[in-house]
Design a protein around this motif. Structure first.
Motif, PDB file in Angstrom:
ATOM      1  N   ARG A   1      -2.343  -4.585   4.888  1.00  0.00           N
ATOM      2  CA  ARG A   1      -2.974  -5.030   6.131  1.00  0.00           C
ATOM      3  C   ARG A   1      -4.442  -4.641   6.199  1.00  0.00           C
ATOM      4  O   ARG A   1      -5.245  -5.368   6.728  1.00  0.00           O
TER       5      ARG A   1
ATOM      6  N   TYR B   1      15.912  -5.113  13.756  1.00  0.00           N
ATOM      7  CA  TYR B   1      15.807  -5.084  12.290  1.00  0.00           C
ATOM      8  C   TYR B   1      16.968  -5.854  11.660  1.00  0.00           C
ATOM      9  O   TYR B   1      16.768  -6.697  10.769  1.00  0.00           O
TER      10      TYR B   1
ATOM     11  N   ASP C   1      -2.414  -9.500   6.249  1.00  0.00           N
ATOM     12  CA  ASP C   1      -1.493  -9.210   7.352  1.00  0.00           C
ATOM     13  C   ASP C   1      -0.603 -10.440   7.483  1.00  0.00           C
ATOM     14  O   ASP C   1      -1.101 -11.534   7.785  1.00  0.00           O
TER      15      ASP C   1
ATOM     16  N   ASN D   1       7.680  -8.382   0.851  1.00  0.00           N
ATOM     17  CA  ASN D   1       8.200  -7.028   1.038  1.00  0.00           C
ATOM     18  C   ASN D   1       7.898  -6.450   2.422  1.00  0.00           C
ATOM     19  O   ASN D   1       8.666  -5.636   2.935  1.00  0.00           O
TER      20      ASN D   1
ATOM     21  N   LYS E   1      16.693  -9.276   9.379  1.00  0.00           N
ATOM     22  CA  LYS E   1      17.077  -9.366   7.965  1.00  0.00           C
ATOM     23  C   LYS E   1      18.192 -10.401   7.757  1.00  0.00           C
ATOM     24  O   LYS E   1      18.240 -11.054   6.706  1.00  0.00           O
TER      25      LYS E   1
ATOM     26  N   ASN F   1       0.823  -1.220   0.000  1.00  0.00           N
ATOM     27  CA  ASN F   1       0.000   0.000   0.000  1.00  0.00           C
ATOM     28  C   ASN F   1       0.849   1.259   0.000  1.00  0.00           C
ATOM     29  O   ASN F   1       0.350   2.353  -0.259  1.00  0.00           O
ATOM     30  N   ARG F   2       2.142   1.135   0.305  1.00  0.00           N
ATOM     31  CA  ARG F   2       3.011   2.321   0.282  1.00  0.00           C
ATOM     32  C   ARG F   2       4.460   1.870   0.054  1.00  0.00           C
ATOM     33  O   ARG F   2       4.758   0.673   0.068  1.00  0.00           O
TER      34      ARG F   2
ATOM     35  N   THR G   1      11.408   6.386   1.816  1.00  0.00           N
ATOM     36  CA  THR G   1      10.050   5.930   2.151  1.00  0.00           C
ATOM     37  C   THR G   1       9.787   6.312   3.598  1.00  0.00           C
ATOM     38  O   THR G   1      10.642   6.914   4.263  1.00  0.00           O
TER      39      THR G   1
ATOM     40  N   ILE H   1       8.215   0.914  -1.124  1.00  0.00           N
ATOM     41  CA  ILE H   1       8.821   0.068  -2.156  1.00  0.00           C
ATOM     42  C   ILE H   1       7.842  -1.003  -2.638  1.00  0.00           C
ATOM     43  O   ILE H   1       7.821  -1.345  -3.829  1.00  0.00           O
TER      44      ILE H   1
ATOM     45  N   VAL I   1      16.262   3.928   0.420  1.00  0.00           N
ATOM     46  CA  VAL I   1      15.176   4.469  -0.390  1.00  0.00           C
ATOM     47  C   VAL I   1      14.328   5.416   0.465  1.00  0.00           C
ATOM     48  O   VAL I   1      14.047   5.136   1.641  1.00  0.00           O
TER      49      VAL I   1
HETATM   50  P1  NAP Z   1       7.527   1.261   4.531  1.00  0.00           P
HETATM   51  O1  NAP Z   1       7.322   2.456   3.693  1.00  0.00           O
HETATM   52  O2  NAP Z   1       7.574   1.400   6.013  1.00  0.00           O
HETATM   53  O3  NAP Z   1       6.393   0.196   4.128  1.00  0.00           O
HETATM   54  C1  NAP Z   1       6.293  -1.019   4.834  1.00  0.00           C
HETATM   55  C2  NAP Z   1       5.093  -1.759   4.312  1.00  0.00           C
HETATM   56  O4  NAP Z   1       4.988  -3.005   5.034  1.00  0.00           O
HETATM   57  C3  NAP Z   1       3.776  -1.009   4.556  1.00  0.00           C
HETATM   58  O5  NAP Z   1       2.923  -1.226   3.463  1.00  0.00           O
HETATM   59  C4  NAP Z   1       3.222  -1.704   5.795  1.00  0.00           C
HETATM   60  O6  NAP Z   1       1.825  -1.635   5.925  1.00  0.00           O
HETATM   61  C5  NAP Z   1       3.661  -3.130   5.496  1.00  0.00           C
HETATM   62  N1  NAP Z   1       3.542  -4.000   6.654  1.00  0.00           N
HETATM   63  C6  NAP Z   1       4.085  -3.862   7.875  1.00  0.00           C
HETATM   64  N2  NAP Z   1       3.704  -4.862   8.683  1.00  0.00           N
HETATM   65  C7  NAP Z   1       2.888  -5.666   7.941  1.00  0.00           C
HETATM   66  C8  NAP Z   1       2.176  -6.853   8.183  1.00  0.00           C
HETATM   67  N3  NAP Z   1       2.185  -7.456   9.405  1.00  0.00           N
HETATM   68  N4  NAP Z   1       1.457  -7.423   7.178  1.00  0.00           N
HETATM   69  C9  NAP Z   1       1.435  -6.854   5.963  1.00  0.00           C
HETATM   70  N5  NAP Z   1       2.060  -5.694   5.662  1.00  0.00           N
HETATM   71  C10 NAP Z   1       2.776  -5.118   6.654  1.00  0.00           C
HETATM   72  O7  NAP Z   1       8.860   0.498   4.131  1.00  0.00           O
HETATM   73  P2  NAP Z   1       9.726   0.466   2.773  1.00  0.00           P
HETATM   74  O8  NAP Z   1      10.863   1.386   2.948  1.00  0.00           O
HETATM   75  O9  NAP Z   1       8.835   0.558   1.606  1.00  0.00           O
HETATM   76  O10 NAP Z   1      10.320  -1.002   2.905  1.00  0.00           O
HETATM   77  C11 NAP Z   1       9.928  -2.084   2.059  1.00  0.00           C
HETATM   78  C12 NAP Z   1      10.935  -3.193   2.233  1.00  0.00           C
HETATM   79  O11 NAP Z   1      12.247  -2.726   1.873  1.00  0.00           O
HETATM   80  C13 NAP Z   1      11.055  -3.704   3.668  1.00  0.00           C
HETATM   81  O12 NAP Z   1      11.252  -5.105   3.661  1.00  0.00           O
HETATM   82  C14 NAP Z   1      12.290  -2.982   4.174  1.00  0.00           C
HETATM   83  O13 NAP Z   1      12.899  -3.675   5.244  1.00  0.00           O
HETATM   84  C15 NAP Z   1      13.155  -2.980   2.934  1.00  0.00           C
HETATM   85  N6  NAP Z   1      14.222  -1.973   2.920  1.00  0.00           N
HETATM   86  C16 NAP Z   1      13.936  -0.660   2.877  1.00  0.00           C
HETATM   87  C17 NAP Z   1      14.981   0.266   2.844  1.00  0.00           C
HETATM   88  C18 NAP Z   1      14.724   1.750   2.778  1.00  0.00           C
HETATM   89  O14 NAP Z   1      15.713   2.522   2.770  1.00  0.00           O
HETATM   90  N7  NAP Z   1      13.495   2.208   2.690  1.00  0.00           N
HETATM   91  C19 NAP Z   1      16.300  -0.173   2.859  1.00  0.00           C
HETATM   92  C20 NAP Z   1      16.570  -1.534   2.901  1.00  0.00           C
HETATM   93  C21 NAP Z   1      15.509  -2.435   2.916  1.00  0.00           C
HETATM   94  P3  NAP Z   1       1.074  -0.510   6.838  1.00  0.00           P
HETATM   95  O15 NAP Z   1       0.899   0.705   5.953  1.00  0.00           O
HETATM   96  O16 NAP Z   1      -0.231  -1.167   7.198  1.00  0.00           O
HETATM   97  O17 NAP Z   1       1.932  -0.224   8.025  1.00  0.00           O
END
Ligand code: NAP
Length: 235
Positions: A37, A159, A63, A90, A163, A14-15, A194, A17, A192
């Motif tokens: 979720r 975290y 979820d 993801n 990972k 929903n938001r 986000t 990556i 990224v």
């Molecule tokens: P984000 O913007 O915080 O988005 C996280 C997403 O995961 C949201 O849609 C959230 O939903 C969902 N989520 C959390 N708990 C959940 C659950 N129990 N069931 C289903 N969905 C759930 O994070 P992002 O930056 O896009 O990260 C995406 C992936 O990239 C993650 O695996 C993160 O660890 C990885 N990553 C990100 C970065 C970075 O710099 N951003 C770097 C390295 C790795 P809600 O809206 O309901 O909370």
């Protein structure tokens, strides 16, 4: 309903990556189950993205901590499509920069593992029977270099450990599924911009592109690897 288009599922879409990964896969013509979720969050994302892509984007509630919910979605996908071609694990929580391994509350660690490790694990198990029915099955675990043992340092304990464990799971699954030609890889999207990454990181288009690369590998592509932007990373 059966479809010739690849059927992909993205968790936490929903938001961030996840949402951009769903968009890019739909731009390639995939039928994408955009999971969130809360169902209304999935519907809102689909409403924004769908008009501009040729593939179908379908909102689904998921979820990854809800075992029954994950199983129920797998049953529904089986009834609707009979298979799954791409699973992108993801969803993740808690980039705990303010914490230290020496003092972090273990309840916080446990809940982080519940989503970041076990969420991906239970989703993989639930959808494996459907991936086995795909002609080109791909499983992508969205990980982080924070989980690299080769570069492991202190801080972000829940975290980072989650990972590292997700990376280990990637190798276990890849090895166990190699003979079935299911390609399983871990991808770090890089830093990224986000909600999790905060300001200053790369645009989501860039981070998601590396995920989509692993989700659309050719049959001779790698399995059991850890990549960023299609380049191998140290475990
Ligand atoms: P984000 O913007 O915080 O988005 C996280 C997403 O995961 C949201 O849609 C959230 O939903 C969902 N989520 C959390 N708990 C959940 C659950 N129990 N069931 C289903 N969905 C759930 O994070 P992002 O930056 O896009 O990260 C995406 C992936 O990239 C993650 O695996 C993160 O660890 C990885 N990553 C990100 C970065 C970075 O710099 N951003 C770097 C390295 C790795 P809600 O809206 O309901 O909370």
């Amino acid at each position: 309903m059966s479809t010739a288009a690849p059927v992909s599922l993205v968790t936490g879409a929903n938001r961030g990556i996840g949402r951009e990964t769903a968009r890019q896969l739909a731009a390639l013509g995939h039928t994408v189950l955009l999971c969130a979720r809360r169902r209304e969050d999935a519907e809102r994302a689909v409403a924004v993205l769908a008009p501009a892509v040729p593939g179908r984007l379908l909102p689904r509630r998921l979820d990854v901590t809800d075992t029954e919910g994950v199983r129920a979605l797998a049953v529904a996908v089986e009834a609707e499509f009979g298979r799954l071609d791409v699973l992108v694990n993801n969803a993740a929580v808690n980039y705990d920069t303010g914490r230290r391994a020496v003092s972090v509350d273990l309840d916080e660690v446990r809940s982080t593992l519940e989503t970041n490790l076990l969420g991906a694990w239970r989703t993989a198990q639930a959808f494996l029977p459907l991936l086995r029915r795909s002609a080109r099955p791909r499983l992508v675990n969205v990980s982080s270099e924070s989980g690299s043992l080769a570069h492991m340092s202190g801080g972000t304990p829940a975290y980072g450990v989650s990972k590292a464990a997700l990376n280990a799971l990637t190798r276990k699954l890849a090895d166990e599924l190699r003979a079935e030609r299911i390609l399983v890889n871990a991808v770090c999207p890089g830093w990224v911009a986000t909600d999790m990454g905060g300001p200053g990181g790369a645009p989501v288009e860039r981070g998601a592109a590396g995920v989509v690369w692993a989700a659309t590998l050719p049959d001779a592509g790698p399995t059991g690897g850890f990549f960023r932007d299609g380049e191998a990373l140290d475990w």
